[in-house]
Design a protein around this motif. Structure first.
Motif, PDB file in Angstrom:
ATOM      1  N   SER A 155       0.678  -1.049   0.102  1.00 27.58           N
ATOM      2  CA  SER A 155      -0.051  -0.051  -0.013  1.00 27.58           C
ATOM      3  C   SER A 155       1.134   1.258   0.065  1.00 27.58           C
ATOM      4  O   SER A 155       2.313   1.116   0.164  1.00 27.58           O
ATOM      5  CB  SER A 155      -0.912   0.198   1.279  1.00 27.58           C
ATOM      6  OG  SER A 155      -0.077   0.350   2.341  1.00 27.58           O
ATOM      7  N   ASP A 156       0.223   2.461  -0.232  1.00 26.69           N
ATOM      8  CA  ASP A 156       1.075   3.533  -0.174  1.00 26.69           C
ATOM      9  C   ASP A 156       1.069   4.346   1.128  1.00 26.69           C
ATOM     10  O   ASP A 156       1.314   5.487   1.297  1.00 26.69           O
ATOM     11  CB  ASP A 156       0.251   4.665  -1.281  1.00 26.69           C
ATOM     12  CG  ASP A 156      -1.008   5.052  -0.946  1.00 26.69           C
ATOM     13  OD1 ASP A 156      -1.559   4.292  -0.033  1.00 26.69           O
ATOM     14  OD2 ASP A 156      -1.557   5.944  -1.298  1.00 26.69           O
ATOM     15  N   VAL A 157       0.580   3.651   2.200  1.00 32.19           N
ATOM     16  CA  VAL A 157       0.703   4.293   3.694  1.00 32.19           C
ATOM     17  C   VAL A 157       1.879   4.744   4.106  1.00 32.19           C
ATOM     18  O   VAL A 157       2.013   5.792   4.536  1.00 32.19           O
ATOM     19  CB  VAL A 157      -0.010   3.041   4.493  1.00 32.19           C
ATOM     20  CG1 VAL A 157       0.143   3.820   6.075  1.00 32.19           C
ATOM     21  CG2 VAL A 157      -1.528   2.848   4.392  1.00 32.19           C
ATOM     22  N   LEU A 158       2.865   4.120   3.794  1.00 37.85           N
ATOM     23  CA  LEU A 158       4.227   4.604   4.142  1.00 37.85           C
ATOM     24  C   LEU A 158       4.633   5.812   3.314  1.00 37.85           C
ATOM     25  O   LEU A 158       5.128   7.056   3.910  1.00 37.85           O
ATOM     26  CB  LEU A 158       5.427   3.589   4.214  1.00 37.85           C
ATOM     27  CG  LEU A 158       6.786   3.952   4.626  1.00 37.85           C
ATOM     28  CD1 LEU A 158       6.541   4.294   5.903  1.00 37.85           C
ATOM     29  CD2 LEU A 158       7.509   2.840   4.448  1.00 37.85           C
ATOM     30  N   ARG A 159       4.371   5.961   2.144  1.00 38.83           N
ATOM     31  CA  ARG A 159       4.628   6.859   1.084  1.00 38.83           C
ATOM     32  C   ARG A 159       3.986   8.126   1.590  1.00 38.83           C
ATOM     33  O   ARG A 159       4.485   9.081   1.534  1.00 38.83           O
ATOM     34  CB  ARG A 159       4.407   6.457  -0.152  1.00 38.83           C
ATOM     35  CG  ARG A 159       4.764   7.496  -1.333  1.00 38.83           C
ATOM     36  CD  ARG A 159       4.313   6.868  -2.641  1.00 38.83           C
ATOM     37  NE  ARG A 159       4.562   7.855  -3.680  1.00 38.83           N
ATOM     38  CZ  ARG A 159       5.656   8.147  -4.386  1.00 38.83           C
ATOM     39  NH1 ARG A 159       6.682   7.265  -4.197  1.00 38.83           N
ATOM     40  NH2 ARG A 159       5.741   9.024  -5.321  1.00 38.83           N
ATOM     41  N   ARG A 160       2.766   8.081   2.219  1.00 34.64           N
ATOM     42  CA  ARG A 160       1.699   9.041   2.565  1.00 34.64           C
ATOM     43  C   ARG A 160       2.479  10.067   3.426  1.00 34.64           C
ATOM     44  O   ARG A 160       2.369  11.168   3.659  1.00 34.64           O
ATOM     45  CB  ARG A 160       0.395   8.667   3.089  1.00 34.64           C
ATOM     46  CG  ARG A 160      -0.418   8.022   2.003  1.00 34.64           C
ATOM     47  CD  ARG A 160      -1.698   7.370   2.798  1.00 34.64           C
ATOM     48  NE  ARG A 160      -2.379   6.723   2.006  1.00 34.64           N
ATOM     49  CZ  ARG A 160      -3.550   6.362   2.204  1.00 34.64           C
ATOM     50  NH1 ARG A 160      -3.991   6.502   3.277  1.00 34.64           N
ATOM     51  NH2 ARG A 160      -4.518   5.659   1.261  1.00 34.64           N
TER      52      ARG A 160
END
Length: 164
Positions: A155-160
């Motif tokens: 997912s993009d959770v860390l990127r957010r």
């Protein structure tokens, strides 16, 4: 209005600045511990002991002030929605972890202030014992959760919270 895909720049800056200060105080409490030990044994701390303890205290106060700003910003700003394609229990764990992080981020400096500035021994005990241990556990869970989101669920959770 479409959902945001990342945290705002101020939210990210606050997150990482607080993370640095929290890790600093968790990893380097020696000055405060030495000061407390001297006081407990009726000895007079040197100016260097007091300065070292003050660094720990001022970092804690900074964490508290940044937490107030961060919570205020969170209340008035949108945050990205959780990923849709994951089990509901993960959303629950993330919510509980974030709630605990906020609670501990407030409890830790408040108990430290009570101990250092007001000499409340019970506050010193909970600050350096149960709250500190629980904060370490929740921080580790938070980091592991971000890594699982990134590497397992892709997912993009860390990127957010990093580059947006």
């Amino acid at each position: 209005m479409p959902a945001r895909s990342a945290y705002s720049v101020p939210q990210r800056i606050l997150h990482w600045l607080m993370a640095i200060l929290i890790f600093f105080n968790l990893l380097f409490p020696d000055g405060m511990n030495a000061w407390r030990r001297l006081i407990r044994h009726g000895q007079t701390p040197t100016p260097a002991d007091v300065a070292s303890a003050n660094i720990h205290a001022y970092a804690g106060i900074a964490i508290l002030l940044l937490a107030i700003v961060r919570l205020g910003l969170r209340l008035v700003s949108d945050v990205p929605t959780p990923p849709d394609d994951q089990p509901a229990f993960l959303h629950y764990i993330a919510s509980v972890t974030h709630f605990l992080l906020y609670a501990l981020i407030f409890a830790m400096p408040l108990s430290g202030i009570a101990a250092y500035y007001f000499g409340i021994d019970t506050a010193a005990f909970v600050h350096g014992g149960p709250i500190k241990s629980l904060l370490w556990a929740v921080v580790v869970l938070h980091i592991l959760g971000a890594l699982v989101q990134h590497f397992y669920f892709r997912s993009d959770v860390l990127r957010r919270m990093t580059i947006g």
